[in-house]
Each structure stands twice: as C-alpha cells, then as structure tokens.
Motif scaffolding. Structure first.
Motif, PDB file in Angstrom:
ATOM      1  N   VAL A 103       0.809  -1.092  -0.059  1.00  0.00           N
ATOM      2  CA  VAL A 103       0.015  -0.129   0.143  1.00  0.00           C
ATOM      3  C   VAL A 103       0.877   1.355  -0.046  1.00  0.00           C
ATOM      4  CG1 VAL A 103      -1.862   1.181   1.200  1.00  0.00           C
ATOM      5  CG2 VAL A 103      -1.890  -1.363   1.454  1.00  0.00           C
ATOM      6  N   PRO A 104       0.653   2.157  -1.010  1.00  0.00           N
ATOM      7  CA  PRO A 104       1.695   3.342  -1.241  1.00  0.00           C
ATOM      8  C   PRO A 104       1.167   4.401  -0.546  1.00  0.00           C
ATOM      9  CG  PRO A 104       0.395   3.021  -3.032  1.00  0.00           C
ATOM     10  CD  PRO A 104       0.008   1.967  -2.296  1.00  0.00           C
ATOM     11  N   THR A 105       2.167   5.299   0.100  1.00  0.00           N
ATOM     12  CA  THR A 105       1.747   6.590   0.419  1.00  0.00           C
ATOM     13  C   THR A 105       1.320   7.642  -0.701  1.00  0.00           C
ATOM     14  OG1 THR A 105       3.776   7.508   0.550  1.00  0.00           O
ATOM     15  CG2 THR A 105       3.115   6.435   2.591  1.00  0.00           C
ATOM     16  N   PRO A 106       0.512   8.763  -0.324  1.00  0.00           N
ATOM     17  CA  PRO A 106      -0.028   9.653  -1.307  1.00  0.00           C
ATOM     18  C   PRO A 106       1.536  10.055  -2.129  1.00  0.00           C
ATOM     19  CG  PRO A 106      -0.889  10.013   0.410  1.00  0.00           C
ATOM     20  CD  PRO A 106      -0.117   8.946   0.905  1.00  0.00           C
ATOM     21  N   ASP A 107       2.706  10.440  -1.597  1.00  0.00           N
ATOM     22  CA  ASP A 107       3.790  10.802  -2.312  1.00  0.00           C
ATOM     23  C   ASP A 107       4.729   9.640  -2.719  1.00  0.00           C
ATOM     24  OD1 ASP A 107       4.943   9.976   0.096  1.00  0.00           O
ATOM     25  OD2 ASP A 107       6.399  11.645   0.267  1.00  0.00           O
TER      26      ASP A 107
END
Length: 315
Positions: A103-107
C-alpha cells in the motif's frame, strides 16, 4: 520529468488489491501515469473464486491509461513478475513495481519518479525501494534517502539499463560458493541471502527477488531507500503465498507530501546504516550464529530445520 509506468501484480486477494489501488489513485501523479495490471491465473480450484473477484474489482474502476493483462494459467509469483517487468521494459526505459499487498503513501509516485530521474544516468544505482525497513537511523543523519547493498521488492523501481543484468540462472549458487570475495559481498548485504538462494536453487522456494538482490551485488550496484517508508506492507497477515503472519516488518510511513528531498552529494553507503540493516536482517544473536554456521558448514546443517525454527519464531 517523464513519469515512469506502473506495473501492479495481483492474484487472489481482492481486499488487499482494493487497498493498494485506492491509495495508488490518491497520488497526484497517477492520472498522468500508465498503469499495467498483471493478473495471474488460478493455481487450484479453490483459488478460482478469489481470482475472479479480484479481476471484477479491477474492472470496476474507470481507470484511464490502464492496460489489464489476465493470464489464463497460473504462472506463479516469480514467473509472473519477471515476465511482466520484461513486457513493460520492452516499451519503456523505467518501471515502478507494486504487488497487491504493498500500500503506497500519497507521495510514493513522487518519490519514485524523483529518484528515477535524478539517478537515471548513474549506473551504480540499480534499484529504488519505496519500503524502508524499521531500522534505527542515526539522529545526525541529515538526508531523506540512504544507500544500501541490498534491494527490497516491496514497492520498488528500476531502469531498463539495470534490469538487463537480471538472471535467474541457478548456477549463480556455484559462482557464490566458489568465490570468497563474492561470498563476503553477499554476507555484507545480509546473512539470510545465502540460505535464501540455497532454498531457491533446490526448488523449495519460488522467488525472483533473491536473484535480483544477488544480481545487484554481483554488479557492485547500490539501492536507494527512503528514511521514511513510502510503503506499508499488508501481506504479512498470513494471507500471502510466501509470507506468514509477522509484525517485524511493520513501519511508520511517511505522512507528509514531501515536495523537496535532501539528497547525499556522494553516492556511498553510510557505514552506520549498513550495520543497522545487517543486524535487522540477521536477527537475534542465536539466529546470526546459526546463519554463520550454515554458511560455513552447509553440508552438515539441514536448511529445512532453520526454516522450521523461523516459522516457529524460535529464531
């Protein structure tokens, strides 16, 4: 800055895929990025329903610039990922890779694309990781990234120039065992890599990532890691094909949208961080001793016994 294409690999976990896609879409760069989604086929009859549900979820999104590739047969994790990366890099010069439980972060995309652009011509750099192991970074370390001898497969990126060195030739084990200098380089990146490649070449594992780590080591390559993780792995809940439940890899993720990053001027790993990484992957003193003995006396120590002890959380 030309944005790198994204390759997302999914199988039979619709809930994990949903979380990963939802967070990926939140990235500002996503709308201008090309997305390839590779769906592996069901391995058993029991997997058919979950595989179909995962594909239904993907098709429920109205995603532009998206290519969905569905396999009728089960390729397995290693083959699926390697073939998918090869497919994308036939069309592009770089790639960002995600699996359904990363799961990636927004940046995340901003971080990846910045590093891919900044280090594009530096052939020493072969891999950019979005996940950061939960190691202790020195308080006086002033940068937002660090260099490592070891790669990570949890949300990562690379260039066609680097991936050209990828090889899953099982003879790589003989090369390691016949050279003390290569063995030292391997051990420097992690005492667990040698047992992992032994397990892989004996047919007891289906990993592409251990080959990639070792290929980078053989080429004296370096990998970039963020000080603050841009990936939260949700696959260590026991649902994955190759991961049992384990909270050891839980991390604090980057909560801020970092527009500018502080980058080391010299491409040299920090010795303190190298040591911290080494200790993290080696584990307890008992585990280090066991790995050391296995490295030196592998003909007399059963690797399956070590794996069993790991699964029982005894080492």
């Amino acid at each position: 800055m030309k944005l790198a294409p994204i390759a997302l690999f999914v199988y039979n976990r619709p809930n994990h895929t949903h979380q990963t896609l939802e967070n990926l879409i939140k990235a500002p760069e996503f709308k201008d990025s090309v997305l390839y989604i590779f769906c592996d086929g069901a391995k058993t009859e029991e997997d058919v329903s979950a595989v179909q549900n995962t594909r239904k979820l993907i098709h429920s999104y109205d995603l532009k610039n998206t290519i969905i590739i569905e396999s009728e047969n089960n390729k397995g994790l290693a083959r699926s990922i390697v073939e998918g990366i090869n497919y994308v890099l036939q069309k592009h010069d770089k790639i960002i890779v995600l699996e359904d439980d990363c799961v990636p972060t927004p940046d995340f995309l901003n971080f990846m694309n910045f590093c891919l652009s900044y280090y594009e011509s530096d052939e020493r750099i072969m891999n950019v990781s979005g996940y950061a192991s939960p190691i202790e970074i020195p308080e006086d370390y002033p940068y937002d990234i660090y260099f490592s001898y070891r790669s990570s497969s949890w949300g990562w990126s690379t260039w066609k120039r680097a991936w050209a060195y990828y090889s899953n030739n099982p003879n790589i084990l003989k090369m390691i065992e016949s050279s003390s200098s290569i063995k030292k380089k391997l051990d420097r990146a992690g005492l667990d890599l040698y047992p992992m490649i032994k397990k892989q070449t004996s047919g007891k594992s289906d990993s592409w990532a251990v080959y990639w780590s070792i290929n980078i080591i053989l080429k004296d390559g370096l990998c970039i890691f963020p000080v603050k993780s841009r990936i939260r792995n949700i696959g260590n809940d026991g649902s994955g094909t190759h991961c049992s439940a384990d909270k050891r890899y839980d991390v604090q993720i980057n909560e801020q949208n970092t527009e500018q990053m502080s980058i080391p001027k010299i491409v040299i790993p920090d010795g303190r961080i190298v040591k911290a990484c080494y200790n993290f992957y080696a584990g307890s003193m008992f585990k280090k001793t066991l790995y050391f003995c296995y490295h030196r006396f592998s003909k007399f120590i059963d690797l399956d016994s070590i794996i069993c002890l790991q699964r029982l959380k005894l080492i």
